[in-house]
Design an enzyme around this catalytic site. Sequence first.
Site, short mmCIF file in Angstrom:
data_model
loop_
_atom_site.label_atom_id
_atom_site.label_comp_id
_atom_site.label_asym_id
_atom_site.label_seq_id
_atom_site.Cartn_x
_atom_site.Cartn_y
_atom_site.Cartn_z
N CYS A 24 -20.72 -87.01 10.98
CA CYS A 24 -19.39 -86.74 10.42
C CYS A 24 -18.57 -88.01 10.56
CB CYS A 24 -18.76 -85.58 11.20
SG CYS A 24 -17.10 -85.19 10.64
N CYS B 81 -1.92 -81.18 7.79
CA CYS B 81 -2.21 -79.74 7.93
C CYS B 81 -1.82 -79.30 9.35
CB CYS B 81 -3.71 -79.49 7.71
SG CYS B 81 -4.29 -80.07 6.11
#
Length: 383
Positions: free
Chosen positions: A108, A119
């Site tokens: 990742c 967010c």
Amino acid sequence: MSATESVNVLGLDPAALQALVAQWGGKPFRARQLSQWVHQRGVDRFDDMSDLAKEFRAQLDAHCIVQAPPLNLEKRSADGTRKWLFDMGLGNAIETVFIPEDDRGTLCISSQAGCTVACPFCSTGYQGFSRNLTTAEIVGQLWYANRALRDDPQAARLNGPAEDAQRAVSNVVMMGMGEPLLNYDQVLGALRLMVDDHAYGLSRRRVTVSTSGVVPMIDRLARDCPVALAVSLHAPNDTLRDRLVPLNRKYPLAELLDACNRYLEVAPRDFITFEYIMLDGVNDADEQARELIEVARRVRCKFNLIPFNPFPQSGLKRSPTARIRLFAQQLTDAGLIVTVRKTRGDDIDAACGQLAGEVKDRTRINERLPDRARVVIRKKEHA
Ligand code: SF4
């Protein structure tokens, strides 16, 4: 070109590498050889690239470097997950996580230091935005991980023969820090290297870009380098999504779903992955599952339900396991394909952005650079 302007080979996509070699009179196959040494064998000293002509090596030595971002910290989890924190200067750090599984090794990687999307469940959003990463810094995470994993028995076991173990990473997900499609050009260069046969040679199905929904850039990605696409959905309607993924105010659900359908015409997989973070009492009710089923009827998709990884200032809680199970069951009963993400690396602060946030807090960068400071209590889920 002076020594201080050395070109980092990690940042050159296949076309740029060929152009570099051509300016010294080199043929394209020279660029391919160089690419294999750097990206496939992880060699960073031009002198060690034994089948390159001496003069070519001298040119490279004089003008180029192979350099990943400097490592700040490494953590290893008991479950085999490894996490690296790279120093991006000015007190910024980015995170890269390797997750070994039975049949694959997933890396990742991050695309920005911080993020503008903010967010409210995301620790990267909480840190504000510092800067875009360069192609060399994005690819450097993959290059570094492959080298570091050569000696990792878990990664080597996973990939079998010794020569494959040199590249333990079989899948890349751009789900680390940052919104990849808001750093489009640099991310595109990195993607082109990931799928290039003379560099990392990953199939397009094994490279995933995860976006919060930058509609125009989804269309560009479809044209330039269609890889697997994941969309951080997190809410089944605009009212809630405006709050959970603020970019929704600019590109609302209907536009996003249309872009997903256009993308599917060229995507290497025949579905879009919708990521949905499970937040207790926020987006996990039966009614919201029903709304989600309606959304799913409009796009060929699979769902990845992600138990929220809470940490101190979030103010949000993970949905109870039983609730997640019921929510998943509702979707499955409607014929949808649903996975629930396993939590990995819990013992090494796997909540993405968490370690980098700690570095930033220690350096108190927001106090030192008040014009760039934008600390809002935000949290992040990618793990
Ligand atoms: S969840 Fe992703 S898009 Fe949202 S603030 Fe965090 S890094 Fe940015």
